[in-house]
Design an enzyme around this catalytic site. Structure first.
Site, PDB file in Angstrom:
ATOM      1  N   GLU A   1       0.857  -1.185   0.000  1.00 35.39           N
ATOM      2  CA  GLU A   1       0.000   0.000   0.000  1.00 35.39           C
ATOM      3  C   GLU A   1       0.893   1.234   0.000  1.00 35.39           C
ATOM      4  O   GLU A   1       1.730   1.403   0.887  1.00 35.39           O
ATOM      5  CB  GLU A   1      -0.928   0.025   1.212  1.00 35.39           C
ATOM      6  CG  GLU A   1      -1.861   1.230   1.209  1.00 35.39           C
ATOM      7  CD  GLU A   1      -2.843   1.246   2.372  1.00 35.39           C
ATOM      8  OE1 GLU A   1      -3.622   2.218   2.465  1.00 35.39           O
ATOM      9  OE2 GLU A   1      -2.814   0.309   3.197  1.00 35.39           O
TER      10      GLU A   1
ATOM     11  N   ASP B   1       4.749   5.235   3.572  1.00 36.98           N
ATOM     12  CA  ASP B   1       4.410   6.650   3.630  1.00 36.98           C
ATOM     13  C   ASP B   1       5.613   7.405   4.161  1.00 36.98           C
ATOM     14  O   ASP B   1       6.582   6.784   4.625  1.00 36.98           O
ATOM     15  CB  ASP B   1       3.183   6.896   4.526  1.00 36.98           C
ATOM     16  CG  ASP B   1       2.351   8.091   4.071  1.00 36.98           C
ATOM     17  OD1 ASP B   1       2.928   9.187   3.918  1.00 36.98           O
ATOM     18  OD2 ASP B   1       1.137   7.941   3.873  1.00 36.98           O
TER      19      ASP B   1
ATOM     20  N   ASP C   1      10.748   6.518  -0.196  1.00 42.31           N
ATOM     21  CA  ASP C   1      10.277   6.649  -1.571  1.00 42.31           C
ATOM     22  C   ASP C   1       9.845   5.294  -2.113  1.00 42.31           C
ATOM     23  O   ASP C   1      10.662   4.374  -2.254  1.00 42.31           O
ATOM     24  CB  ASP C   1      11.416   7.234  -2.419  1.00 42.31           C
ATOM     25  CG  ASP C   1      10.981   7.643  -3.800  1.00 42.31           C
ATOM     26  OD1 ASP C   1       9.939   7.164  -4.271  1.00 42.31           O
ATOM     27  OD2 ASP C   1      11.698   8.448  -4.429  1.00 42.31           O
TER      28      ASP C   1
ATOM     29  N   ASP D   1      -1.784  12.156  -3.973  1.00 36.14           N
ATOM     30  CA  ASP D   1      -1.835  13.593  -4.224  1.00 36.14           C
ATOM     31  C   ASP D   1      -2.200  13.824  -5.694  1.00 36.14           C
ATOM     32  O   ASP D   1      -1.503  13.343  -6.598  1.00 36.14           O
ATOM     33  CB  ASP D   1      -0.469  14.213  -3.921  1.00 36.14           C
ATOM     34  CG  ASP D   1      -0.518  15.726  -3.827  1.00 36.14           C
ATOM     35  OD1 ASP D   1      -1.323  16.350  -4.553  1.00 36.14           O
ATOM     36  OD2 ASP D   1       0.256  16.293  -3.028  1.00 36.14           O
TER      37      ASP D   1
ATOM     38  N   LYS E   1      -2.663  21.362 -10.334  1.00 36.77           N
ATOM     39  CA  LYS E   1      -2.201  22.359 -11.305  1.00 36.77           C
ATOM     40  C   LYS E   1      -1.521  21.669 -12.489  1.00 36.77           C
ATOM     41  O   LYS E   1      -0.743  20.729 -12.309  1.00 36.77           O
ATOM     42  CB  LYS E   1      -1.230  23.334 -10.639  1.00 36.77           C
ATOM     43  CG  LYS E   1      -1.878  24.190  -9.548  1.00 36.77           C
ATOM     44  CD  LYS E   1      -0.878  25.154  -8.939  1.00 36.77           C
ATOM     45  CE  LYS E   1      -1.534  26.004  -7.856  1.00 36.77           C
ATOM     46  NZ  LYS E   1      -0.580  26.930  -7.216  1.00 36.77           N
TER      47      LYS E   1
ATOM     48  N   PHE F   1     -11.383  10.799   5.417  1.00 42.39           N
ATOM     49  CA  PHE F   1     -11.067  11.723   4.326  1.00 42.39           C
ATOM     50  C   PHE F   1     -12.055  11.557   3.176  1.00 42.39           C
ATOM     51  O   PHE F   1     -12.569  12.536   2.621  1.00 42.39           O
ATOM     52  CB  PHE F   1      -9.642  11.460   3.838  1.00 42.39           C
ATOM     53  CG  PHE F   1      -9.272  12.200   2.582  1.00 42.39           C
ATOM     54  CD1 PHE F   1      -8.832  13.511   2.626  1.00 42.39           C
ATOM     55  CD2 PHE F   1      -9.368  11.581   1.344  1.00 42.39           C
ATOM     56  CE1 PHE F   1      -8.489  14.191   1.474  1.00 42.39           C
ATOM     57  CE2 PHE F   1      -9.032  12.255   0.177  1.00 42.39           C
ATOM     58  CZ  PHE F   1      -8.596  13.560   0.247  1.00 42.39           C
TER      59      PHE F   1
END
Length: 282
Positions: free
Chosen positions: A88, A113, A140, A163, A167, A238
């Site tokens: 995960e 994470d 990473d 994420d 933009k 969330f």
């Protein structure tokens, strides 16, 4: 141990940001500078760590945590006592990960994470709920996939609410890209499922396009579209907040297809060491 220095007698001590925040805990950049510079899909956040999270990090990181440093290939068989392993990437505060670990005690979850409070929170949840099938990795995920996981070693891969980098100039930072999928395909067993979920619809559309175009993945949906949320993926806090705001959550479940392509050098070396090993494709 953290290194502190005092520029002037009256100034506050300045923490070496490469050192662990807590003795024995995760470090800021475990792979160090010997790896190439590249665009990353994540940005570490230095938010407040509660007393409970700090306690969990100090006590449990040496037991259930490890650094993604790029040194050596992991022995998942030993790490998870022979359980099949799902990776995960990005678990937030870890509530959904802990729930899935409790619901599937026969599956090992390797949870990655870089968010220190979330790492401490997940370790605490695992301890309180007796979840010995969860390991927490810091660093990473690209280095983990590329350098530390054996070929065809994962039963599944989960990427929930990465994420979205909304933009346009930041789209190159998004995790789900062709290069990432090629790395993931190397580590997934044939038939293993890559499961993505996002509440950012433009990113969902890009995920669907990139996954559908990759030769080593196939959509589990006959209609080639998004999948309903499977029962095993918990509804997170969330996600609930997003749904309350009218966000639409899209799930994508793609299967790693079998292939007859030649083994890469890493796979070839492994079979040379153990010629009796059976091919996982049967």
């Amino acid at each position: 141990m953290s290194k502190l220095r005092n520029p002037t007698p009256n100034s506050e001590p300045i923490r070496d940001r490469s050192a662990p925040r807590f003795p024995g805990g995760p470090v800021a950049d475990p792979a160090g500078s010997h790896h190439e510079r590249r665009i990353r899909s994540f940005q570490p956040r230095r938010s407040r760590v509660t007393t409970g999270q700090e306690d969990a990090l100090k006590r449990l990181w040496p037991v259930w945590g490890f650094e993604i440093d790029g040194h050596g290939v992991l022995d998942l068989e030993e790490m998870f006592d022979g359980l099949p392993v799902v990776l995960e990437i990005g678990f937030g505060m870890g509530e959904a990960t802990a729930q899935m670990g409790a619901d599937s005690p026969g599956t090992g979850i390797l949870a990655v994470d870089v968010h220190t409070p979330g790492q401490g929170n997940l370790l605490g949840l695992a301890e309180r709920n007796g979840l010995s099938n969860i390991r927490v990795a810091n660093g990473d995920a690209i280095i983990l996939l590329r350098e530390m996981l054996p070929p065809r070693s994962l039963e599944g891969l989960r990427v929930y609410f990465p994420d979205p980098w909304p933009k346009k100039r930041h789209h190159k930072r998004r995790l789900i890209q062709p290069e990432f999928l090629t790395l993931a395909a190397r580590c997934l067993k044939p038939g293993a499922v890559l499961h993505c979920a996002t509440d950012w619809e433009p990113y969902a559309e890009q995920m669907l396009e990139v996954l559908s175009a990759h030769p080593e993945f196939e959509n589990t949906r006959d209609d080639g579209g998004f999948a309903p949320r499977p029962a095993f993926r918990p509804l997170t806090r969330f996600e609930g907040q997003g749904l309350d705001k009218g966000h639409r959550v899209n799930d994508l479940l793609f299967r790693r297809v079998a292939r007859d392509a030649p083994l890469d050098q890493h796979e070839h070396d492994q079979q040379e060491q153990d010629p009796q090993e059976q091919d996982p494709q049967g």
